[in-house]
Each structure stands twice: as structure tokens, then as C-alpha cells.
Motif scaffolding. Structure first.
Motif, PDB file in Angstrom:
ATOM      1  N   VAL A   3     -15.346  17.562  19.672  1.00  0.00           N
ATOM      2  CA  VAL A   3     -15.994  18.819  20.044  1.00  0.00           C
ATOM      3  C   VAL A   3     -15.221  19.497  21.168  1.00  0.00           C
ATOM      4  O   VAL A   3     -14.988  20.712  21.151  1.00  0.00           O
ATOM      5  CB  VAL A   3     -17.457  18.565  20.472  1.00  0.00           C
ATOM      6  N   GLN A   4     -14.790  18.688  22.150  1.00  0.00           N
ATOM      7  CA  GLN A   4     -14.031  19.238  23.275  1.00  0.00           C
ATOM      8  C   GLN A   4     -12.718  19.840  22.797  1.00  0.00           C
ATOM      9  O   GLN A   4     -12.333  20.930  23.223  1.00  0.00           O
ATOM     10  CB  GLN A   4     -13.768  18.139  24.298  1.00  0.00           C
ATOM     11  N   LEU A   5     -12.024  19.131  21.888  1.00  0.00           N
ATOM     12  CA  LEU A   5     -10.765  19.646  21.360  1.00  0.00           C
ATOM     13  C   LEU A   5     -10.997  20.958  20.624  1.00  0.00           C
ATOM     14  O   LEU A   5     -10.231  21.907  20.775  1.00  0.00           O
ATOM     15  CB  LEU A   5     -10.145  18.619  20.405  1.00  0.00           C
ATOM     16  N   ARG A   6     -12.087  21.012  19.845  1.00  0.00           N
ATOM     17  CA  ARG A   6     -12.365  22.211  19.062  1.00  0.00           C
ATOM     18  C   ARG A   6     -12.640  23.410  19.964  1.00  0.00           C
ATOM     19  O   ARG A   6     -12.190  24.520  19.711  1.00  0.00           O
ATOM     20  CB  ARG A   6     -13.557  21.957  18.140  1.00  0.00           C
ATOM     21  N   VAL A   7     -13.413  23.183  21.030  1.00  0.00           N
ATOM     22  CA  VAL A   7     -13.769  24.274  21.929  1.00  0.00           C
ATOM     23  C   VAL A   7     -12.568  24.717  22.760  1.00  0.00           C
ATOM     24  O   VAL A   7     -12.288  25.908  22.895  1.00  0.00           O
ATOM     25  CB  VAL A   7     -14.929  23.843  22.858  1.00  0.00           C
ATOM     26  N   GLU A   8     -11.839  23.734  23.305  1.00  0.00           N
ATOM     27  CA  GLU A   8     -10.752  24.064  24.220  1.00  0.00           C
ATOM     28  C   GLU A   8      -9.530  24.604  23.501  1.00  0.00           C
ATOM     29  O   GLU A   8      -8.842  25.484  24.007  1.00  0.00           O
ATOM     30  CB  GLU A   8     -10.377  22.821  25.029  1.00  0.00           C
ATOM     31  N   VAL A   9      -9.264  24.080  22.306  1.00  0.00           N
ATOM     32  CA  VAL A   9      -8.057  24.497  21.595  1.00  0.00           C
ATOM     33  C   VAL A   9      -8.331  25.703  20.721  1.00  0.00           C
ATOM     34  O   VAL A   9      -7.649  26.722  20.763  1.00  0.00           O
ATOM     35  CB  VAL A   9      -7.507  23.325  20.739  1.00  0.00           C
ATOM     36  N   ASP A  10      -9.363  25.591  19.869  1.00  0.00           N
ATOM     37  CA  ASP A  10      -9.748  26.665  18.955  1.00  0.00           C
ATOM     38  C   ASP A  10      -8.551  27.236  18.195  1.00  0.00           C
ATOM     39  O   ASP A  10      -8.390  28.441  18.050  1.00  0.00           O
ATOM     40  CB  ASP A  10     -10.455  27.781  19.721  1.00  0.00           C
ATOM     41  N   GLY A  11      -7.663  26.342  17.752  1.00  0.00           N
ATOM     42  CA  GLY A  11      -6.519  26.762  16.957  1.00  0.00           C
ATOM     43  C   GLY A  11      -5.347  27.267  17.765  1.00  0.00           C
ATOM     44  O   GLY A  11      -4.338  27.703  17.206  1.00  0.00           O
ATOM     45  N   ASN A  12      -5.455  27.235  19.087  1.00  0.00           N
ATOM     46  CA  ASN A  12      -4.369  27.736  19.933  1.00  0.00           C
ATOM     47  C   ASN A  12      -3.646  26.539  20.562  1.00  0.00           C
ATOM     48  O   ASN A  12      -4.199  25.839  21.405  1.00  0.00           O
ATOM     49  CB  ASN A  12      -4.934  28.644  21.020  1.00  0.00           C
ATOM     50  N   PHE A  13      -2.393  26.350  20.154  1.00  0.00           N
ATOM     51  CA  PHE A  13      -1.627  25.193  20.645  1.00  0.00           C
ATOM     52  C   PHE A  13      -0.413  25.635  21.458  1.00  0.00           C
ATOM     53  O   PHE A  13       0.620  24.963  21.475  1.00  0.00           O
ATOM     54  CB  PHE A  13      -1.185  24.324  19.470  1.00  0.00           C
ATOM     55  N   ASP A  14      -0.562  26.757  22.152  1.00  0.00           N
ATOM     56  CA  ASP A  14       0.552  27.273  22.956  1.00  0.00           C
ATOM     57  C   ASP A  14       0.912  26.346  24.107  1.00  0.00           C
ATOM     58  O   ASP A  14       2.003  26.448  24.671  1.00  0.00           O
ATOM     59  CB  ASP A  14       0.197  28.660  23.517  1.00  0.00           C
ATOM     60  N   PHE A  15      -0.003  25.446  24.457  1.00  0.00           N
ATOM     61  CA  PHE A  15       0.261  24.528  25.571  1.00  0.00           C
ATOM     62  C   PHE A  15       1.275  23.444  25.210  1.00  0.00           C
ATOM     63  O   PHE A  15       1.799  22.760  26.086  1.00  0.00           O
ATOM     64  CB  PHE A  15      -1.039  23.873  26.032  1.00  0.00           C
ATOM     65  N   LEU A  16       1.572  23.280  23.923  1.00  0.00           N
ATOM     66  CA  LEU A  16       2.535  22.262  23.508  1.00  0.00           C
ATOM     67  C   LEU A  16       3.950  22.650  23.942  1.00  0.00           C
ATOM     68  O   LEU A  16       4.355  23.813  23.828  1.00  0.00           O
ATOM     69  CB  LEU A  16       2.501  22.079  21.995  1.00  0.00           C
ATOM     70  N   THR A  17       4.702  21.675  24.426  1.00  0.00           N
ATOM     71  CA  THR A  17       6.084  21.919  24.852  1.00  0.00           C
ATOM     72  C   THR A  17       7.046  21.658  23.698  1.00  0.00           C
ATOM     73  O   THR A  17       6.650  21.117  22.657  1.00  0.00           O
ATOM     74  CB  THR A  17       6.453  21.001  26.024  1.00  0.00           C
ATOM     75  N   ASP A  18       8.297  22.030  23.867  1.00  0.00           N
ATOM     76  CA  ASP A  18       9.307  21.781  22.836  1.00  0.00           C
ATOM     77  C   ASP A  18       9.405  20.297  22.519  1.00  0.00           C
ATOM     78  O   ASP A  18       9.581  19.895  21.365  1.00  0.00           O
ATOM     79  CB  ASP A  18      10.672  22.306  23.294  1.00  0.00           C
TER      80      ASP A  18
END
Length: 359
Positions: A3-18
Motif C-alpha cells: 500500500v505504501q509503495l502504491r501511494v508513494e510511487v503511483d507509477g512514478n519511478f523518477d527517483f531511480l538512478t542510472d
């Protein structure tokens, strides 16, 4: 956590590094999926939950398409895309998404099962489930598929096969301490169940549908005669040569019903550049006399050993190990198999059986 992943991420993974997009190797040499791929898979699983809206799934599928195009090495994402498409009723698109993945995972039951789930054609669906049942996996992993297959078998009035699967379901659930569903218990009292015996040839039944499943999945198979040159039982790899002198290999699971120097007819797609063959089926040939001069030859002649102990007899290389108790001037006869001399980059014949000849 989901649930936390779904709320915090919501399909946005811009925080991932190269670095997160690259797989890494553990200290014991195992390759592990990249953090990014595992995150995308986890988020896809979350969206498969019943409370997810169609709009949210469609939004994520659009992003998945971009990720898949940018990272074709993320081979599991098309599988999750297909599951999401089935979830929103886009079954035809799911099948299209699955087919490239299927080329890489032909031996995994859950890919064929998912194809069956996505297929509206009853006959094709049945064939896909049969193909899935032939794939090797632990009984615990295949329990849901087996229950689904049993229902299909009952519907097709294949009662002996259905009873065999019923018994396997009960055994698996009992051995693992799992609850046996009431639906399974009730079957035991049905007339068809009481009046038939379970088959002991269930795999033979499923194999009847393999070709149909493969054709429906878009495989373009060729039938090729091959000669087995080496079997690596540790790595589960079989090496072969074709009748047109092309080297190849394929991987196997379980036990083989043939040995080295056997002739097989295999069904496979075109060989890859490195010789890899994705073999769907094989059959050992017993009419080996038809391959005289192709995969093996009979020879005879006089032995004249070299300093190293080998001899060339009737254009056949006879290893020193075959001539240890044989003197020069002796007439021998035997059988030789096709072999490749890598140092000279040419094909020839190597003796595997030698016998003394009178006179």
C-alpha cells in the motif's frame, strides 16, 4: 508495504538512478535482476488487485510500453503487461504481448497457462493448458493450474485423465497440510468419478496437443534429423550435427531416452547464430541404416599406425585407443561417426567401433 509503495510511487519511478537500471552480480557469481526491473514488477503485481481501476492500469501500461522499448533485456515485463491487459479484458493485446516472452520461456508452465487464460477459443485454450501441464515444475507451484486443468478435462469428458489430476491435487494439498476445497471433495461422489479408473499415461494425453499449442502461439517449427555428438549431463546440454553439417546444441530437463551417437528427429525453430536450438520435441530414429554416409559409415582396411598410435583406415581416423592390441598390417572393419576437426576446420569420420577381420 505494498500500500505504501502504491501511494508513494503511483507509477512514478523518477527517483531511480542510472545504477538502479543495471543488473548486478552477487559474490557467488549469481546474476540478479536490476532494482528497477524488480520495482516495476512489484508495482505491476499491486495493480492486479481487485480494487485497481481500469484507468490506473491503462496509465501504467502506457509507461510499461516505454520501459519495455527502452529496456528489451527486462524480459519479465511483457509477462506482467499481459496479466494487466487480461485484468482489464484486453485479451487479444495480452496474447500479442506474451508471444515475444514465450520465445524465451517455452519451458515455463505459467506462460502457457497465461496464454490459455487470454484465449477465447476453447480448443486453443485447452491446448495451451495441456502444454502448460507438460512443463516441469514442483507440484506445489502447479496446483492452481492442475485444478483448472481438471475442470477442463471434466468438461471434455476426459474422465480418466480428470481423475488422475484429482488424485494429484488431493495428494499435493494433503502433503502440504493445505485445505482441500469442498468442490474437490464433492467430485469424489459424482457418477463419472466412481465408474472410472485414473489413467497412468496422462503426459501422453497432453502431448497430443503440443503441436496445436505451439502453432497457435506462432511457432514456425522445422523437422530436422540430427546426430548426437556429445551429452553434458551436468550442464544439461546436448550437442549435435545436422545432415548438412551444421553444429548445434539444445538444453534439456529430466532424463533423456537416448545416448551419444543416436539419431534424432527434432522439431525446432531455425538454429540461432551460435547453434542454439529451441527443441520442442524429439524422436529417436530406429532406421539408422537410412543415415549411412550421412552420420556414420562402415569401413574396412589395413592398419598402418602412426608414431602417435592412431591410423587412417579407408579415409577414417581410428584413434589409438581403438588400436592398443592391434598390430600393423592387421585388417580391421568397423563403424565411424561424423566428426569435426577444429584444427583443420573440416569434417571427417572417426571410428567408434573396431573389429578384427579374417584374412
Amino acid at each position: 508495504q505494498e500500500v505504501q509503495l502504491r501511494v508513494e510511487v503511483d507509477g512514478n519511478f523518477d527517483f531511480l538512478t542510472d545504477a538502479d537500471y543495471k543488473p548486478f552480480i552477487t559474490t557467488d557469481g549469481q546474476k540478479v535482476l536490476s532494482l528497477a526491473e524488480r520495482a516495476f514488477m512489484a508495482y505491476s503485481k499491486i495493480l492486479l488487485q481487485p480494487d485497481t481501476t481500469t484507468a490506473d492500469i491503462e496509465k501504467w501500461i502506457t509507461k510499461l510500453d516505454l520501459i519495455i522499448s527502452q529496456h528489451p533485456d527486462y524480459i519479465y515485463l511483457p509477462y506482467f503487461k499481459a496479466k494487466l491487459l487480461i485484468r482489464i479484458g484486453q485479451n487479444e493485446l495480452a496474447i500479442k504481448a506474451l508471444k515475444p516472452f514465450l520465445k524465451l520461456k517455452t519451458s515455463d508452465f505459467w506462460v502457457w497457462e497465461l496464454l490459455g487464460d487470454a484465449t477465447a477459443d476453447d480448443k486453443k485454450q485447452f491446448a495451451f493448458y495441456c502444454k502448460a501441464m507438460l512443463c516441469h515444475a514442483k507440484d506445489e507451484m502447479k496446483i492452481a493450474l492442475r485444478e483448472k486443468m481438471m475442470d477442463e478435462l471434466i468438461e471434455y469428458q476426459q474422465h480418466s485423465e480428470a481423475k488422475a489430476e484429482w488424485q494429484k491435487i488431493v495428494d499435493t494439498r494433503t502433503n502440504n497440510g493445505w485445505t482441500i476445497p469442498q468442490k474437490i471433495i464433492d467430485i469424489e461422489h459424482e457418477n463419472w468419478f466412481v465408474s472410472c479408473k485414473p489413467t497412468k499415461q496422462i503426459d501422453s494425453f497432453y502431448k497430443q496437443y503440443s503441436a496445436e499449442a505451439e502453432a497457435s502461439a506462432g511457432f514456425e517449427l522445422k523437422t530436422i534429423d540430427v546426430f548426437i555428438t556429445h551429452i553434458n549431463t551436468e550442464k544439461k546440454v546436448v550437442n549435435f550435427v545436422t545432415s548438412n553439417e551444421q553444429l548445434g546444441f539444445f538444453k534439456f530437463k529430466g532424463k533423456l531416452n537416448f545416448g551419444c551417437h543416436s539419431v534424432l528427429t527434432i522439431e525446432t525453430e531455425d538454429l540461432a547464430d551460435n547453434g542454439f536450438a529451441k527443441v520442442m520435441r524429439w524422436q529417436m530414429r530406429t532406421d539408422t541404416e537410412n543415415f549411412e554416409g550421412v552420420f556414420f559409415v562402415h569401413f574396412a582396411g589395413v592398419v598402418h599406425k602412426s608414431k602417435s598410435g592412431f591410423a587412417i583406415v579407408d579415409r577414417v581416423f581410428v584413434p589409438a585407443t581403438c588400436l592398443q592390441s592391434i598390430s600393423n598390417g592387421t585388417i580391421i572393419a568397423g563403424v565411424a561417426v561424423k566428426s569435426y576437426d577444429r584444427s583443420k576446420e573440416r569434417w571427417g569420420w572417426t571410428a567408434i567401433d573396431v573389429q578384427l577381420q579374417n584374412g
